[in-house]
Design a protein around this motif. Sequence first.
Motif, PDB file in Angstrom:
ATOM      1  N   ASP A  62       8.346  -1.051  22.447  1.00 29.10           N
ATOM      2  CA  ASP A  62       7.394  -1.965  23.080  1.00 29.10           C
ATOM      3  C   ASP A  62       6.181  -2.204  22.200  1.00 29.10           C
ATOM      4  O   ASP A  62       5.615  -3.301  22.213  1.00 29.10           O
ATOM      5  CB  ASP A  62       6.949  -1.384  24.427  1.00 29.10           C
ATOM      6  CG  ASP A  62       5.930  -2.256  25.129  1.00 29.10           C
ATOM      7  OD1 ASP A  62       4.801  -1.790  25.366  1.00 29.10           O
ATOM      8  OD2 ASP A  62       6.247  -3.435  25.408  1.00 29.10           O
ATOM      9  N   ARG A  63       5.786  -1.181  21.438  1.00 28.96           N
ATOM     10  CA  ARG A  63       4.603  -1.300  20.589  1.00 28.96           C
ATOM     11  C   ARG A  63       4.928  -0.770  19.185  1.00 28.96           C
ATOM     12  O   ARG A  63       5.612   0.242  19.038  1.00 28.96           O
ATOM     13  CB  ARG A  63       3.415  -0.541  21.186  1.00 28.96           C
ATOM     14  CG  ARG A  63       3.008  -1.103  22.543  1.00 28.96           C
ATOM     15  CD  ARG A  63       1.734  -0.528  23.089  1.00 28.96           C
ATOM     16  NE  ARG A  63       1.395  -1.190  24.346  1.00 28.96           N
ATOM     17  CZ  ARG A  63       0.233  -1.057  24.984  1.00 28.96           C
ATOM     18  NH1 ARG A  63      -0.714  -0.264  24.474  1.00 28.96           N
ATOM     19  NH2 ARG A  63       0.005  -1.695  26.112  1.00 28.96           N
ATOM     20  N   SER A  97       5.996  -6.096  22.296  1.00 30.91           N
ATOM     21  CA  SER A  97       4.892  -6.847  22.902  1.00 30.91           C
ATOM     22  C   SER A  97       3.601  -6.762  22.104  1.00 30.91           C
ATOM     23  O   SER A  97       2.791  -7.692  22.147  1.00 30.91           O
ATOM     24  CB  SER A  97       4.625  -6.338  24.323  1.00 30.91           C
ATOM     25  OG  SER A  97       4.177  -4.988  24.308  1.00 30.91           O
ATOM     26  N   GLN A  98       3.388  -5.664  21.365  1.00 27.06           N
ATOM     27  CA  GLN A  98       2.099  -5.444  20.706  1.00 27.06           C
ATOM     28  C   GLN A  98       2.293  -4.791  19.349  1.00 27.06           C
ATOM     29  O   GLN A  98       3.080  -3.844  19.219  1.00 27.06           O
ATOM     30  CB  GLN A  98       1.201  -4.548  21.571  1.00 27.06           C
ATOM     31  CG  GLN A  98      -0.215  -4.361  21.060  1.00 27.06           C
ATOM     32  CD  GLN A  98      -1.085  -5.600  21.252  1.00 27.06           C
ATOM     33  OE1 GLN A  98      -0.825  -6.390  22.149  1.00 27.06           O
ATOM     34  NE2 GLN A  98      -2.116  -5.750  20.447  1.00 27.06           N
ATOM     35  N   VAL A 100       0.015  -3.074  16.206  1.00 28.05           N
ATOM     36  CA  VAL A 100      -1.239  -2.607  15.625  1.00 28.05           C
ATOM     37  C   VAL A 100      -1.002  -2.477  14.132  1.00 28.05           C
ATOM     38  O   VAL A 100      -0.198  -1.644  13.698  1.00 28.05           O
ATOM     39  CB  VAL A 100      -1.690  -1.261  16.231  1.00 28.05           C
ATOM     40  CG1 VAL A 100      -2.942  -0.748  15.516  1.00 28.05           C
ATOM     41  CG2 VAL A 100      -1.951  -1.409  17.724  1.00 28.05           C
ATOM     42  N   LEU A 130       3.462 -12.520  18.899  1.00 28.73           N
ATOM     43  CA  LEU A 130       3.298 -11.141  19.347  1.00 28.73           C
ATOM     44  C   LEU A 130       1.832 -10.839  19.607  1.00 28.73           C
ATOM     45  O   LEU A 130       0.935 -11.423  18.983  1.00 28.73           O
ATOM     46  CB  LEU A 130       3.824 -10.177  18.283  1.00 28.73           C
ATOM     47  CG  LEU A 130       5.307 -10.292  17.922  1.00 28.73           C
ATOM     48  CD1 LEU A 130       5.603  -9.450  16.682  1.00 28.73           C
ATOM     49  CD2 LEU A 130       6.182  -9.856  19.084  1.00 28.73           C
ATOM     50  N   GLY A 131       1.570  -9.897  20.518  1.00 29.85           N
ATOM     51  CA  GLY A 131       0.222  -9.389  20.644  1.00 29.85           C
ATOM     52  C   GLY A 131      -0.149  -8.621  19.389  1.00 29.85           C
ATOM     53  O   GLY A 131       0.708  -7.973  18.782  1.00 29.85           O
ATOM     54  N   TRP A 132      -1.397  -8.686  18.987  1.00 30.23           N
ATOM     55  CA  TRP A 132      -1.771  -8.045  17.723  1.00 30.23           C
ATOM     56  C   TRP A 132      -3.175  -7.468  17.766  1.00 30.23           C
ATOM     57  O   TRP A 132      -4.054  -7.954  18.478  1.00 30.23           O
ATOM     58  CB  TRP A 132      -1.668  -9.028  16.551  1.00 30.23           C
ATOM     59  CG  TRP A 132      -2.510 -10.275  16.706  1.00 30.23           C
ATOM     60  CD1 TRP A 132      -2.129 -11.466  17.262  1.00 30.23           C
ATOM     61  CD2 TRP A 132      -3.886 -10.440  16.335  1.00 30.23           C
ATOM     62  NE1 TRP A 132      -3.165 -12.373  17.250  1.00 30.23           N
ATOM     63  CE2 TRP A 132      -4.259 -11.770  16.678  1.00 30.23           C
ATOM     64  CE3 TRP A 132      -4.840  -9.609  15.750  1.00 30.23           C
ATOM     65  CZ2 TRP A 132      -5.544 -12.280  16.465  1.00 30.23           C
ATOM     66  CZ3 TRP A 132      -6.119 -10.112  15.535  1.00 30.23           C
ATOM     67  CH2 TRP A 132      -6.457 -11.427  15.888  1.00 30.23           C
ATOM     68  N   THR A 133      -3.354  -6.427  16.976  1.00 32.04           N
ATOM     69  CA  THR A 133      -4.665  -5.855  16.683  1.00 32.04           C
ATOM     70  C   THR A 133      -4.664  -5.465  15.217  1.00 32.04           C
ATOM     71  O   THR A 133      -3.714  -4.848  14.736  1.00 32.04           O
ATOM     72  CB  THR A 133      -4.957  -4.602  17.531  1.00 32.04           C
ATOM     73  OG1 THR A 133      -4.793  -4.910  18.910  1.00 32.04           O
ATOM     74  CG2 THR A 133      -6.377  -4.106  17.287  1.00 32.04           C
ATOM     75  N   SER A 185      -4.926  -0.188  26.589  1.00 34.76           N
ATOM     76  CA  SER A 185      -4.789  -1.618  26.854  1.00 34.76           C
ATOM     77  C   SER A 185      -5.584  -2.364  25.794  1.00 34.76           C
ATOM     78  O   SER A 185      -6.800  -2.566  25.951  1.00 34.76           O
ATOM     79  CB  SER A 185      -5.312  -1.953  28.256  1.00 34.76           C
ATOM     80  OG  SER A 185      -4.590  -1.237  29.240  1.00 34.76           O
ATOM     81  N   PRO A 186      -4.924  -2.763  24.710  1.00 30.19           N
ATOM     82  CA  PRO A 186      -5.656  -3.335  23.577  1.00 30.19           C
ATOM     83  C   PRO A 186      -6.288  -4.687  23.846  1.00 30.19           C
ATOM     84  O   PRO A 186      -7.203  -5.103  23.168  1.00 30.19           O
ATOM     85  CB  PRO A 186      -4.584  -3.442  22.491  1.00 30.19           C
ATOM     86  CG  PRO A 186      -3.293  -3.509  23.233  1.00 30.19           C
ATOM     87  CD  PRO A 186      -3.486  -2.682  24.461  1.00 30.19           C
ATOM     88  N   GLY A 189      -5.986 -10.378  20.898  1.00 33.02           N
ATOM     89  CA  GLY A 189      -6.100 -10.070  19.479  1.00 33.02           C
ATOM     90  C   GLY A 189      -7.525  -9.776  19.043  1.00 33.02           C
ATOM     91  O   GLY A 189      -8.457 -10.499  19.385  1.00 33.02           O
TER      92      GLY A 189
END
Length: 294
Positions: A62-63, A97-98, A100, A130-133, A185-186, A189
């Motif tokens: 998932d991450r 989903s995410q 990093v 995609l979700g990103w950080t 919960s990041p 972005g």
Amino acid sequence: MILVTGATGSIGRHLVGLLRDRATPFRALVRDEAKASSLGCDVVVGDFDDPASLIPAMEGVDRLFLNAGGAQPVDGEQPMIRQQKAAIDAARAAGVSQVVKVSVWHARHGGRLAEGAHWEVEEYLKGSGLGWTMLQPSGFMQNFITGAGAFSADGKLLDPYAGVPVSYIDCHDIAACAAALLTGSPGPGATHVLTGPRGLTHAQVAEELSAVLGRTVGCVALPPDELAAALRARGLPASFADDVAELSRQVATGYLAATTTAVQELTGRPPRTFAQFAAANAEALRTGLAAATS
């Protein structure tokens, strides 16, 4: 489920330990399963240079913690661009989903070596859906353990930055920030610039090393032109040597001197000082210095 890439590196090993201590479900992506035996976690074998191997590695993930090696002395495009794009493609296909991602401070279009390469990967990730950080750290304290050419043959710390401070960060703190984002919960972005608590000149770093090693570690200037010449003498490409020298000139303008509060905000505690890093890694520092002078 979290997938940790770069699990045997300076950041990844710390992240593995933090996730293991939290009993967080995760697995580590490794190229050589035998070399990963000390990680003490579930591993999956895969290679960024073999995109097909990344697809089963992402199953149920998932991450994703996306981290790979730095700039390489090659002509043309930096390998990390191709490698990390392949990982992003595999993550998207697997329904991750995410992400990093560990990047570099001042990643930018047209930047030299890692700066330009990480910028290109950042842009690709932002456009992936995609979700990103992004984590953009300053220089690593661990470079004084692992960095080739950190010391002269007679054991003096080399200073290619003309006495200008750098806000070095312990890789343990980078891992702690990643762990907080991967298990929390990041949000939308965001880019976090990660630094240590204060900028240090190499003369000050030498003083810190002297205190923990129990011997005097001197410091000597290494001007950019001499740095480039030394790299070329080791057989590295002239273009790579020139880029490294130019980056050292940028750092000498105060490019990496500022500090941020990102580590405190993400982890709830201040970043480690260089003294704390040195005390925790005294034996590795001693070994690295001995290797440099042997």
